[in-house]
Design a protein around this motif. Structure first.
Motif, PDB file in Angstrom:
ATOM      1  N   ARG A 198       0.827  -1.251  -0.034  1.00 27.64           N
ATOM      2  CA  ARG A 198      -0.153  -0.080  -0.125  1.00 27.64           C
ATOM      3  C   ARG A 198       0.642   1.248   0.118  1.00 27.64           C
ATOM      4  NH1 ARG A 198      -3.524   2.496   4.576  1.00 27.64           N
ATOM      5  NH2 ARG A 198      -1.708   1.789   5.884  1.00 27.64           N
ATOM      6  N   PRO A 199       1.801   1.540   0.820  1.00 26.86           N
ATOM      7  CA  PRO A 199       2.472   2.550   0.943  1.00 26.86           C
ATOM      8  C   PRO A 199       3.590   2.713  -0.206  1.00 26.86           C
ATOM      9  CG  PRO A 199       3.372   1.482   2.674  1.00 26.86           C
ATOM     10  CD  PRO A 199       2.291   0.639   1.881  1.00 26.86           C
ATOM     11  N   ILE A 200       3.913   1.930  -1.099  1.00 34.01           N
ATOM     12  CA  ILE A 200       4.873   2.133  -2.277  1.00 34.01           C
ATOM     13  C   ILE A 200       4.124   2.790  -3.312  1.00 34.01           C
ATOM     14  CG2 ILE A 200       6.239   0.667  -3.941  1.00 34.01           C
ATOM     15  CD1 ILE A 200       6.447  -1.456  -1.741  1.00 34.01           C
ATOM     16  N   PRO A 201       4.601   3.951  -3.897  1.00 33.77           N
ATOM     17  CA  PRO A 201       4.081   4.538  -4.784  1.00 33.77           C
ATOM     18  C   PRO A 201       4.157   3.412  -6.040  1.00 33.77           C
ATOM     19  CG  PRO A 201       6.088   5.574  -4.159  1.00 33.77           C
ATOM     20  CD  PRO A 201       6.003   4.445  -3.274  1.00 33.77           C
ATOM     21  N   PRO A 202       3.365   3.509  -7.124  1.00 34.16           N
ATOM     22  CA  PRO A 202       3.144   2.789  -7.799  1.00 34.16           C
ATOM     23  C   PRO A 202       4.316   2.874  -9.112  1.00 34.16           C
ATOM     24  CG  PRO A 202       1.035   3.623  -7.671  1.00 34.16           C
ATOM     25  CD  PRO A 202       1.847   4.166  -6.521  1.00 34.16           C
ATOM     26  N   LEU A 203       4.654   4.095  -9.040  1.00 32.92           N
ATOM     27  CA  LEU A 203       5.635   4.624 -10.090  1.00 32.92           C
ATOM     28  C   LEU A 203       6.856   3.510  -9.834  1.00 32.92           C
ATOM     29  CD1 LEU A 203       5.226   8.262 -10.404  1.00 32.92           C
ATOM     30  CD2 LEU A 203       4.561   6.288 -11.987  1.00 32.92           C
ATOM     31  N   ALA A 204       7.273   3.184  -8.437  1.00 36.46           N
ATOM     32  CA  ALA A 204       8.419   2.493  -8.188  1.00 36.46           C
ATOM     33  C   ALA A 204       8.430   1.141  -8.851  1.00 36.46           C
ATOM     34  CB  ALA A 204       8.198   2.342  -6.711  1.00 36.46           C
ATOM     35  N   PHE A 205       7.426   0.715  -9.212  1.00 34.58           N
ATOM     36  CA  PHE A 205       7.387  -0.541 -10.080  1.00 34.58           C
ATOM     37  C   PHE A 205       7.576  -0.538 -11.314  1.00 34.58           C
ATOM     38  CE2 PHE A 205       4.891  -1.237  -6.214  1.00 34.58           C
ATOM     39  CZ  PHE A 205       5.377  -2.482  -5.678  1.00 34.58           C
ATOM     40  N   ILE A 206       7.733   0.580 -12.096  1.00 39.10           N
ATOM     41  CA  ILE A 206       7.717   1.040 -13.504  1.00 39.10           C
ATOM     42  C   ILE A 206       9.074  -0.023 -14.026  1.00 39.10           C
ATOM     43  CG2 ILE A 206       8.531   2.694 -15.397  1.00 39.10           C
ATOM     44  CD1 ILE A 206       6.488   4.545 -14.158  1.00 39.10           C
ATOM     45  N   PRO A 207      10.286   0.171 -13.315  1.00 36.06           N
ATOM     46  CA  PRO A 207      11.242  -0.600 -14.014  1.00 36.06           C
ATOM     47  C   PRO A 207      10.759  -2.188 -14.007  1.00 36.06           C
ATOM     48  CG  PRO A 207      12.132   0.915 -12.038  1.00 36.06           C
ATOM     49  CD  PRO A 207      10.719   0.896 -12.263  1.00 36.06           C
ATOM     50  N   LEU A 208      10.540  -2.814 -12.970  1.00 31.92           N
ATOM     51  CA  LEU A 208       9.943  -4.061 -12.828  1.00 31.92           C
ATOM     52  C   LEU A 208       8.840  -4.358 -13.824  1.00 31.92           C
ATOM     53  CD1 LEU A 208      10.642  -6.522 -10.824  1.00 31.92           C
ATOM     54  CD2 LEU A 208       8.862  -5.657  -9.713  1.00 31.92           C
ATOM     55  N   VAL A 209       7.877  -3.576 -13.903  1.00 34.40           N
ATOM     56  CA  VAL A 209       6.904  -3.871 -14.913  1.00 34.40           C
ATOM     57  C   VAL A 209       7.640  -4.009 -16.315  1.00 34.40           C
ATOM     58  CG1 VAL A 209       4.788  -2.754 -16.159  1.00 34.40           C
ATOM     59  CG2 VAL A 209       5.138  -3.074 -13.513  1.00 34.40           C
ATOM     60  N   ILE A 210       8.427  -3.037 -16.758  1.00 36.40           N
ATOM     61  CA  ILE A 210       9.255  -2.963 -18.085  1.00 36.40           C
ATOM     62  C   ILE A 210       9.870  -4.178 -18.239  1.00 36.40           C
ATOM     63  CG2 ILE A 210      10.857  -1.715 -19.405  1.00 36.40           C
ATOM     64  CD1 ILE A 210       9.961   0.941 -18.331  1.00 36.40           C
ATOM     65  N   ILE A 211      10.534  -4.775 -17.150  1.00 37.13           N
ATOM     66  CA  ILE A 211      11.558  -5.842 -17.284  1.00 37.13           C
ATOM     67  C   ILE A 211      10.519  -6.980 -17.563  1.00 37.13           C
ATOM     68  CG2 ILE A 211      12.883  -7.506 -15.955  1.00 37.13           C
ATOM     69  CD1 ILE A 211      14.049  -5.231 -14.479  1.00 37.13           C
ATOM     70  N   TRP A 212       9.239  -7.186 -16.954  1.00 35.37           N
ATOM     71  CA  TRP A 212       8.421  -8.298 -17.154  1.00 35.37           C
ATOM     72  C   TRP A 212       7.630  -8.251 -18.826  1.00 35.37           C
ATOM     73  CZ3 TRP A 212       5.384  -7.764 -11.876  1.00 35.37           C
ATOM     74  CH2 TRP A 212       6.263  -8.167 -10.891  1.00 35.37           C
ATOM     75  N   SER A 213       7.276  -6.884 -18.846  1.00 29.48           N
ATOM     76  CA  SER A 213       6.295  -7.022 -20.057  1.00 29.48           C
ATOM     77  C   SER A 213       6.601  -5.816 -21.081  1.00 29.48           C
ATOM     78  CB  SER A 213       5.019  -7.141 -19.782  1.00 29.48           C
ATOM     79  OG  SER A 213       4.675  -6.296 -18.813  1.00 29.48           O
ATOM     80  N   GLY A 214       7.776  -5.169 -20.962  1.00 31.30           N
ATOM     81  CA  GLY A 214       8.125  -4.259 -21.872  1.00 31.30           C
ATOM     82  C   GLY A 214       7.489  -2.957 -21.884  1.00 31.30           C
TER      83      GLY A 214
END
Ligand SMILES: Nc1ncnc2c1ncn2[C@@H]1O[C@H](COP(=O)(O)OP(=O)(O)O)[C@@H](O)[C@H]1O
Ligand SMILES: [Mg+2]
Lengths: 266, 285
Positions: B134-150
């Motif tokens: 919950r407290p993690i800003p969604p933007l912090a996941f951008i790198p991960l999401v890009i690695i997973w699915s471009g």
């Protein structure tokens, strides 16, 4: 007949601190169908607990409750509840609230409508069927709660301080309505109240309960409810016998409160 | 009513009769009008400042272009597009991502929040997960999401799903928690089954909280999608802003920012209107 029999009911709550609260101890009584019982007592003497056991929301630690010779093990539509306030469904209209029980049972729509229309009339709310709950005054909301309960045609109606949140004038009017419904429908009614006057006026029978452990301290059989059906409530309440009983009970409750205060100071 | 009074009232300058007679108004928030008149003045002043600043060439257009330049770009991009897409296609690309991600977040989040509100085991299982993410800003996941699915659609929708999910879980859980015991007891005494209690009491009773959650989630999603597009995308309003900035096309950047603001505002207004319509009892019980 659907008599209600409360048989040697005890209720002990284990508190988180390890203490035991004897909310009820060996409470026994029986009500014939059509009797109106009011219950009085200082707060914390187990009134709500008793009602919740009869409603089937709590299982007593000891004893049984039987309705029409069948033991009660959970809530059911044979026992309707009327709460102080806030138990109506705000997302439904007045008519939908009254028809809730029948809708849940799958009763045909036109039949529901007939019942609801009749009940709106009975509680003096015709023309209010399509209104939203939040548009109604507190007194009107309690009328809806009564009608919603009656729609299910329960054997017993359980009321936990149903008029407690109303102003004095509305309250008097509602007392009249309760008596009228009681006479017209012949339901067994148990009514908890904080008002000695209300308990005397509405109860055919009256229990005064005492706390620690919660028990029935005194029982009265009263003529005032029967009289109130035909006579002016003011006249009934002005009766010298009414006044004498009121003083007697007030004194009793006053003494109990003093005792509780004394215990608390120790 | 005289014309002057009508005018005063329409711009929010009229004081009601009661307020006029009050001797104490400071601290009495009911005596504070909406100040619409001053809002109008404020907007006009800011617009004038922008216009004059540019007309007098006080600022370099690279830093802050003239209103006319932004307006020209608005017409231009609406018709001819920018980087393969018109303005509306960019807007729609962003909105589409939000709608899908938000819908998925609601679809998973609401039932999960309900289950957490109703079952100790499920609450226990998911509490640490929810509280962690919950407290993690969604933007912090951008790198991960890009690695997973471009950088395609999928990664953005995944990100928005994540942004909406926790908000909806918590809103639904709070909604379940807000149901008064007397309502549940009343329903049981009226003969309702567990399933009926869930569908006809707990669910409608939690709608106000769920709707508040939806409004918050929509706002977060809108911010997140624009930011995500700034990082990596091939379309979308955020992408348009980023692409333009690389060529110092400040007028397009400003246009993009204004569009983002206006649409974010419009979404919120829309949600409020919807709320008034669907949950008229909210706050009136
Ligand atoms: N769930 C509970 N756990 C522990 N104690 C309880 C609980 N419910 C009620 N009690 C205690 O039982 C006693 C009777 O409560 P209640 O029936 O609500 O009284 P009344 O309705 O007469 O005011 C009180 O002392 C109360 O603190
Ligand atoms: Mg009580």
């Amino acid at each position: 007949m659907s008599d209600l029999v409360v048989n040697d009911v005890s209720m002990v709550f284990d508190t988180p601190s390890g203490e035991q609260v004897h909310a009820l101890e060996n409470v026994s009584f029986s009500l014939k169908q059509g009797e109106l019982l009011s219950i009085l007592g200082p707060s914390g003497c187990g009134k709500s607990t008793l009602l919740n056991i009869i409603a089937g929301f709590l299982a007593p630690t000891d004893g049984t409750v039987e309705l029409a010779s069948t033991e009660i093990h959970g809530p059911g539509s044979d026992r309707g509840m009327v709460f102080q306030q806030g138990a109506l469904f705000e997302w439904l209209s007045v008519a939908e609230n009254i028809g809730f029980g029948l809708t849940m049972k799958g009763t045909p729509k036109d039949e529901i409508k007939k019942t609801v229309d009749h009940l709106l009339e009975t509680v003096g709310l015709h023309d209010f069927g399509e209104k939203a709950i939040y548009e109604l005054s507190g007194g009107m909301q309690q009328r809806v709660a009564l009608a919603r309960c009656l729609a299910n045609d329960p054997d017993v109606i359980l009321m936990d301080e149903p008029l407690g949140a109303l102003d004095a004038l509305t309250r008097e009017k509602m007392q009249g309505l309760v008596l009228k419904l009681w006479k017209e429908t012949g339901k067994t009614i148990i009514l908890i109240t904080h008002s000695v006057e209300e308990a005397l006026f509405l109860g055919e029978r009256l229990f005064v309960m005492a706390p620690r452990p919660g028990r029935i301290k005194k029982e009265y059989s009263l003529p005032f409810a029967e009289a109130g059906v035909t006579k002016d409530p003011r006249d009934v309440k002005a009766d010298p016998d009414f006044g004498a009983k009121r003083e007697e009970i007030l004194n009793m409750i006053w003494e109990m409160e003093e005792e509780i205060m004394g215990q608390a100071e120790e | 009513m005289s014309f002057i009074q009508t005018l005063k009232q329409s711009v929010g300058l009229s004081t009601d009769g009661l307020t006029k007679r009050k001797t104490v108004t400071f601290g009495d928030t009911t005596a504070v009008g909406n100040g619409r008149f001053w809002s109008i003045i404020s907007v006009i002043t800011l617009s004038m400042a922008w216009y004059l600043g540019s007309a007098l060439e006080l600022v370099n257009p690279i830093f802050w272009p003239a209103p006319s330049a932004v307006w020209d770009q608005f017409i231009n991009i609406s018709q001819d597009g920018y980087r393969n897409f018109t303005l509306w296609e960019h807007v729609w690309a962003s909105l589409y991502r939000i709608l899908v991600g938000f819908a998925l977040g609601c679809l998973i989040g609401i039932p999960l929040g309900f289950a957490m509100g109703l079952s100790e085991i499920i609450r226990g299982w998911f509490d640490p997960i929810v509280e962690f993410f919950r407290p993690i800003p969604p933007l912090a996941f951008i790198p991960l999401v890009i690695i997973w699915s471009g950088i395609g659609e999928r990664s953005k929708i995944l990100l928005l799903f994540f942004a909406a999910l926790w908000i909806m879980v918590i809103a639904a859980r709070a909604g379940v928690g807000s149901v008064k015991l007397s309502k549940i007891h009343a329903a049981y005494s009226l003969g309702a089954t567990k399933r009926q209690i869930l569908m006809h009491v707990i669910l409608p009773n939690s709608l106000p909280e769920i709707f508040t959650g939806m409004r918050v989630a929509m706002g977060i999603c809108w911010g997140t999608v624009v930011a995500a597009e700034l990082v990596a995308a091939e379309s979308g309003i955020g992408f348009m802003i980023m692409a333009a900035s690389k060529f110092l096309a400040t007028d397009i950047v400003i246009l993009g920012v204004i569009v983002v603001g206006v649409i974010g505002y419009a979404i919120d207004i829309l949600m409020r209107k919807l709320e008034d319509k669907l949950i008229p009892w909210k706050g009136k019980a």
